[in-house]
Design an enzyme around this catalytic site. Structure first.
Site, PDB file in Angstrom:
ATOM      1  N   GLN A 196      48.474  25.786  71.504  1.00 51.36           N
ATOM      2  CA  GLN A 196      48.036  24.394  71.566  1.00 51.36           C
ATOM      3  C   GLN A 196      49.151  23.425  71.230  1.00 51.36           C
ATOM      4  OE1 GLN A 196      44.477  23.502  69.336  1.00 51.36           O
ATOM      5  NE2 GLN A 196      43.275  25.079  70.363  1.00 51.36           N
ATOM      6  N   PRO A 245      39.979  29.438  68.945  1.00 50.69           N
ATOM      7  CA  PRO A 245      39.601  30.017  70.241  1.00 50.69           C
ATOM      8  C   PRO A 245      40.217  31.406  70.412  1.00 50.69           C
ATOM      9  CG  PRO A 245      40.450  27.775  70.488  1.00 50.69           C
ATOM     10  CD  PRO A 245      40.754  28.195  69.091  1.00 50.69           C
ATOM     11  N   ASP A 273      37.710  18.932  72.497  1.00 51.93           N
ATOM     12  CA  ASP A 273      38.821  18.458  71.664  1.00 51.93           C
ATOM     13  C   ASP A 273      40.175  18.894  72.216  1.00 51.93           C
ATOM     14  OD1 ASP A 273      40.135  20.680  69.779  1.00 51.93           O
ATOM     15  OD2 ASP A 273      38.024  21.189  69.944  1.00 51.93           O
ATOM     16  N   GLN A 274      40.205  20.040  72.929  1.00 53.04           N
ATOM     17  CA  GLN A 274      41.491  20.514  73.447  1.00 53.04           C
ATOM     18  C   GLN A 274      42.009  19.679  74.605  1.00 53.04           C
ATOM     19  OE1 GLN A 274      42.111  24.921  73.725  1.00 53.04           O
ATOM     20  NE2 GLN A 274      39.987  25.022  73.039  1.00 53.04           N
ATOM     21  N   HIS A 281      36.076  17.572  65.598  1.00 58.23           N
ATOM     22  CA  HIS A 281      37.413  17.868  66.109  1.00 58.23           C
ATOM     23  C   HIS A 281      37.785  16.925  67.250  1.00 58.23           C
ATOM     24  CE1 HIS A 281      37.379  21.737  63.921  1.00 58.23           C
ATOM     25  NE2 HIS A 281      38.681  21.740  64.120  1.00 58.23           N
TER      26      HIS A 281
END
Length: 374
Positions: free
Chosen positions: A107, A138, A310-311, A335
């Site tokens: 990330q 994840p 959120d990613q 998040h």
């Protein structure tokens, strides 16, 4: 003489108050050339401060961005990150040493490797060592089968831009996993627009295990499939295809198991669900947990699940154009709110959150059309 760029001050205890603030802050600092000072890192956690995987992620970002990083020791509650120049292509390695999450390292690194400093820049390679399938992050299969397909489908990420190879799985507590990533930079990402859910087209899944009997894989699949029959009550009679894979002993360090499920929606949305095995929980129950998580995400009625939400925020902020994403009922995940807050500290991206009468939430963002072309 050019004026020095002001340092952005980030309170690491804001909202979710965890490692996500570190990851997104370091990525945006490096991409935009804005120094950042973060204090009160994981202030409300026990213990507070940097853990090993956070330190490793910051060190990786510093390598990629030729940055000066100070204060990044285990337990530290304050760091300073002064970015230099991102010079690609290159070869990078990051090792959590423990079972710290390789996906969280991905990330922080992916946005830095994804934007080309010059037309025609060739690919960089990234080797990530640590945990591949654990709780509180994840699973690597989620990154491969949910997150990256969504970026390709909706942000215009070319198929060949990110290639991910699970070379060795690392389960808690031993870790020892190895992920290879090859990233070919792009000039820009375009805005994503995913507002219609539609019906469920397909449900896929992978159950993986190592150092355990074959029955573990079969039982995880069985638990998931039987639980997913609940969707018939919602009028969703959809084909379910879940496979199980037993890793070779030489391809893992220690025993472990996990399962990742995903539902592909009619208009391009993706909803995921996952669970990892642990002592005292039967494989059937592990499969059931993942299926219940997937069902909950589907019944929320959005086009993305709370982890995908959120990613993708950082990519919405960097994209060229106005992104619009319909999320499920019940409000945005903490998040997600945190990721939006961090993006607004570093960029001029404009976020607008609309709460619909139905209880769904739409995230809109006018991105900054980021490009690293010199």
């Amino acid at each position: 003489m050019a004026a020095a760029i002001a340092t952005i001050i980030i309170d690491g205890s804001v909202l979710e108050g965890g490692g996500q603030i570190l990851r997104n802050s370091a990525s945006l600092s490096a991409l935009l050339g804005k120094p950042v000072s973060i204090h009160k890192i994981r202030h409300a956690r026990k213990p507070p401060g940097l853990r090993n995987q956070h330190r490793t992620g910051l060190e990786l970002a510093a390598k990629i961005a030729s940055a000066r990083l100070t204060g990044a020791t285990t337990g530290s509650e304050a760091i300073e990150f002064i970015p230099g120049r991102i010079c690609l292509p290159d070869v990078f390695t990051a090792d959590c040493v423990t079972a710290g999450s390789t996906t969280l390292l991905l990330q922080i690194a992916l946005p830095l490797l994804l934007f080309s400093p010059a037309p025609g820049t060739s690919s960089s390679t990234l080797t990530l060592l640590g945990g591949t399938n654990a709780t509180l992050a994840p699973q690597i299969d989620y990154s491969e089968l949910v997150f990256l397909p969504f970026l390709r489908r909706h942000f215009g990420l070319p198929l060949e831009a990110v290639k991910l190879d699970i070379r060795k799985r690392g389960y808690f507590p031993k870790g020892g996993g190895e992920i290879g990533v090859r990233v070919t930079p792009v000039e820009r990402l375009h805005a994503a627009r995913v507002l219609e859910r539609g019906k469920v087209k397909h449900i896929g899944g992978v159950a993986h295990f190592a150092g355990l009997p074959m029955s573990v894989g079969r039982d995880m699949v069985l638990g998931a499939c039987r639980t997913l029959d609940e969707l018939k009550k919602d009028g969703e009679d959809v084909k379910v295809d879940i496979r199980y894979e037993r890793e070779r002993n030489e391809d893992t360090k220690g025993a472990g198991s996990g399962i990742v499920l995903w539902a592909e929606l009619e208009h391009g949305g993706i909803i995921g669900g996952s669970a990892v095995g642990s002592k005292g929980i039967t494989p059937f129950d592990v499969g059931q947990q993942a299926a219940l998580e997937l069902i909950s995400g589907l019944r929320a009625g959005g086009c993305v699940d709370e982890w995908l939400q959120d990613q993708i925020i950082i990519f919405m902020a960097l994209a060229d154009g106005k992104s619009e994403i319909r999320c499920g009922k019940g409000g945005l995940a903490l998040h997600t709110k945190t990721a939006i807050w961090v993006a607004e500290q570093f960029t001029d991206a404009k976020f607008d959150i609309e709460e619909e009468p139905s209880g769904h939430t739409i995230i809109r963002c006018q991105g900054i059309a980021y490009s690293n072309i010199l």
